[in-house]
Write an enzyme that holds these catalytic residues in place. Structure first.
Site, short mmCIF file in Angstrom:
data_model
loop_
_atom_site.label_atom_id
_atom_site.label_comp_id
_atom_site.label_asym_id
_atom_site.label_seq_id
_atom_site.Cartn_x
_atom_site.Cartn_y
_atom_site.Cartn_z
N TYR A 1 0.82 -1.21 0.00
CA TYR A 1 0.00 0.00 0.00
C TYR A 1 0.86 1.26 0.00
O TYR A 1 0.67 2.18 0.80
CB TYR A 1 -1.00 -0.02 1.17
CG TYR A 1 -2.06 -1.07 0.95
CD1 TYR A 1 -3.12 -0.83 0.09
CD2 TYR A 1 -1.97 -2.32 1.56
CE1 TYR A 1 -4.08 -1.81 -0.15
CE2 TYR A 1 -2.92 -3.30 1.33
CZ TYR A 1 -3.97 -3.04 0.47
OH TYR A 1 -4.91 -4.00 0.23
N TYR B 1 -13.40 -6.20 5.05
CA TYR B 1 -12.14 -6.40 4.32
C TYR B 1 -11.77 -7.88 4.45
O TYR B 1 -11.80 -8.44 5.55
CB TYR B 1 -11.02 -5.54 4.90
CG TYR B 1 -9.67 -5.86 4.32
CD1 TYR B 1 -9.26 -5.29 3.12
CD2 TYR B 1 -8.81 -6.74 4.96
CE1 TYR B 1 -8.03 -5.60 2.56
CE2 TYR B 1 -7.58 -7.06 4.41
CZ TYR B 1 -7.19 -6.48 3.22
OH TYR B 1 -5.98 -6.81 2.68
N LYS C 1 -2.92 -14.78 10.52
CA LYS C 1 -2.19 -13.78 11.29
C LYS C 1 -1.56 -14.36 12.56
O LYS C 1 -0.47 -14.88 12.53
CB LYS C 1 -3.07 -12.57 11.60
CG LYS C 1 -3.35 -11.70 10.37
CD LYS C 1 -3.95 -10.37 10.75
CE LYS C 1 -4.23 -9.50 9.53
NZ LYS C 1 -3.02 -9.02 8.85
N ASP D 1 -14.67 -14.86 8.62
CA ASP D 1 -13.28 -14.50 8.39
C ASP D 1 -12.70 -14.05 9.72
O ASP D 1 -12.85 -12.90 10.13
CB ASP D 1 -13.21 -13.39 7.34
CG ASP D 1 -11.79 -12.89 7.11
OD1 ASP D 1 -10.88 -13.31 7.85
OD2 ASP D 1 -11.61 -12.05 6.21
#
Length: 433
Positions: free
Chosen positions: A25, A153, A283, A254
């Site tokens: 990003y 997201y 993660k 998610d």
């Protein structure tokens, strides 16, 4: 022979980076602030110039035990001496089997099958393909769309991007190339607000009109993270589970950012006491040591795919079930469960609530909210990251604001004094905006 400037010591590391490295990003050719890290240990990053920063990001929320934890490094070292990798097609090994057994035991009871992938985004791709193939196996190939939520997201690969907020998300540039899914209003009300019976009206209306073509609803449980750090009411998940069952649609949670204690429960969905048909983990799965993710599904989903042509699930990452990553994950999960993680996260939550509260009085601030080990200060205008990030570094902390959000998701092992330095830095920097 590489050019002299490419050799160690041949040039400043940041300058060398700028000549060839692309960062997430960020502009491909960029002069944005960049800081070179020499080492990471505990909750501290040591820069190459000798400065130490308290890490308030836990390496994008993954390093829940801090860095270089001896239990995790020992697990990887021991596994490295036996087997670093072997293909998972037609072969298996103890770290993968033990990890999958552990995940089945920890997650909600209906989830019995585990697919190991190598990143969170890929685990979402796997979840989507499981849902689609489930209905293809039943002779319903028309059920190939998803319903997601605004402010959600789900990752950076194409299937995951297509399920991410198409308007306010980070992937609007690619909208024309993505599968066109359906989006309900962002979940609500707020986590600690009174429940509103009409909170699911948008989701209910979409399911009523489109259930015949929808394979699954995909949602981040309790906390929408990269889409805006929003925390919503657990009753939403209970009502959504009932809606999906009523309309014959699968439910995907998610949990990549919310798993392993981040919201105060082991998994976000535990706040509501409901289980999905498919769950994505990532993660913190390896404690930030290595890249690994997992997608779990129910026996019903797995058996339906196995019982119909082509009778195999059509996905297979090269590094699926990597023994080093599985060993790191096993060590991380065991370390977490043996620790007072719930008390630690609760203490972080209480301290962040107390110490970020002064931001509420600042003119630039729209909201302050905290859930588990997540503290968020939302501004009224987008953050000037190029100016703000160095200001945090000067105060001795590492934070990575985005959009209108200045937030922290620290390692669970952080001491109160170090957490106070993060809070003080947030209040101080935001006061100057």
């Amino acid at each position: 022979m590489p050019p002299e400037s490419a050799l160690p010591g041949g040039d400043d590391l940041v300058a060398r980076d700028r000549r060839c490295v692309m960062h997430p990003y960020a502009a491909p050719i960029s002069s944005a602030p960049l800081f070179a890290v020499e080492r990471a240990e505990g909750v501290r990053l040591t820069l190459t110039d000798g400065r130490e920063l308290i890490d308030g990001m836990a390496s994008w929320w993954a390093a829940i035990h801090g860095y270089a934890h001896p239990a995790l490094t020992a697990a990887i070292s021991a596994q490295l001496g036996r087997m670093s990798h072997v293909m998972f097609g037609g072969l298996t090994h103890a770290p993968a089997v033990e990890l999958c057994e552990t995940l089945v035991a920890l997650t909600p009871e209906p989830l019995t099958r585990v697919f190991l992938a190598d990143s969170g985004s890929v685990s979402v791709e796997v979840a989507i393909k499981l849902a689609l193939q489930f209905f293809i196996a039943q002779g319903q190939p028309e059920k190939r769309r998803l319903i997601s939520a605004l402010a959600g997201y789900h990752g950076d690969t194409f299937g995951a991007m297509a399920a991410t907020d198409p308007v306010n998300g980070m992937h609007h540039l690619f909208r024309g190339a993505l599968a066109q899914h359906l989006f309900a209003e962002a979940p609500g009300p707020a986590f600690d607000a009174p429940w509103s019976p009409d909170a699911l009206s948008s989701m209910a209306a979409l399911l009523e009109r489109h259930a015949h073509e929808v394979a699954a609803v995909i949602l981040e449980p309790i906390a929408q993270n990269a889409g805006g750090m929003r925390f919503y009411h657990p009753q939403y998940l209970r009502e959504l589970r009932a809606l999906c069952d009523r309309h014959g649609v699968l439910l995907i949670f998610d949990e990549i950012a919310t798993n392993f204690g981040r919201t105060g429960e082991l998994f976000g969905c535990n706040h509501a006491g409901v289980a999905p048909d498919i769950m994505c983990l990532g993660k913190a799965l390896t404690g930030g040591m290595m890249t690994l993710a997992a997608t779990l599904c129910t026996e019903r989903v797995a058996a339906t795919i196995a019982g119909n042509e082509p009778r195999v699930f059509m996905h297979g990452p090269t590094y699926m079930g990597n023994p080093l990553a599985c060993s790191a994950a096993l060590a991380s999960v065991r370390l977490l469960l043996a620790s007072p993680w719930r008390a630690r996260v609760s203490a972080i939550e209480a301290q962040l609530r107390r110490e970020l509260a002064p931001c509420r009085a600042l003119d630039a601030v729209a909201d302050v909210r905290v859930l588990g080990a997540i503290g968020v200060v939302e501004l009224k205008q987008p953050v000037d990251t190029a100016r703000v990030q160095p200001a945090f570094v000067e105060r001795g902390v590492w934070l990575r604001p985005f959009g209108k959000l200045v937030y922290t998701m620290p390692p669970y092992i952080i001491e109160p004094a170090d957490l106070s330095r993060i809070s003080e830095a947030i209040v101080g920097v935001v006061s100057g905006i």
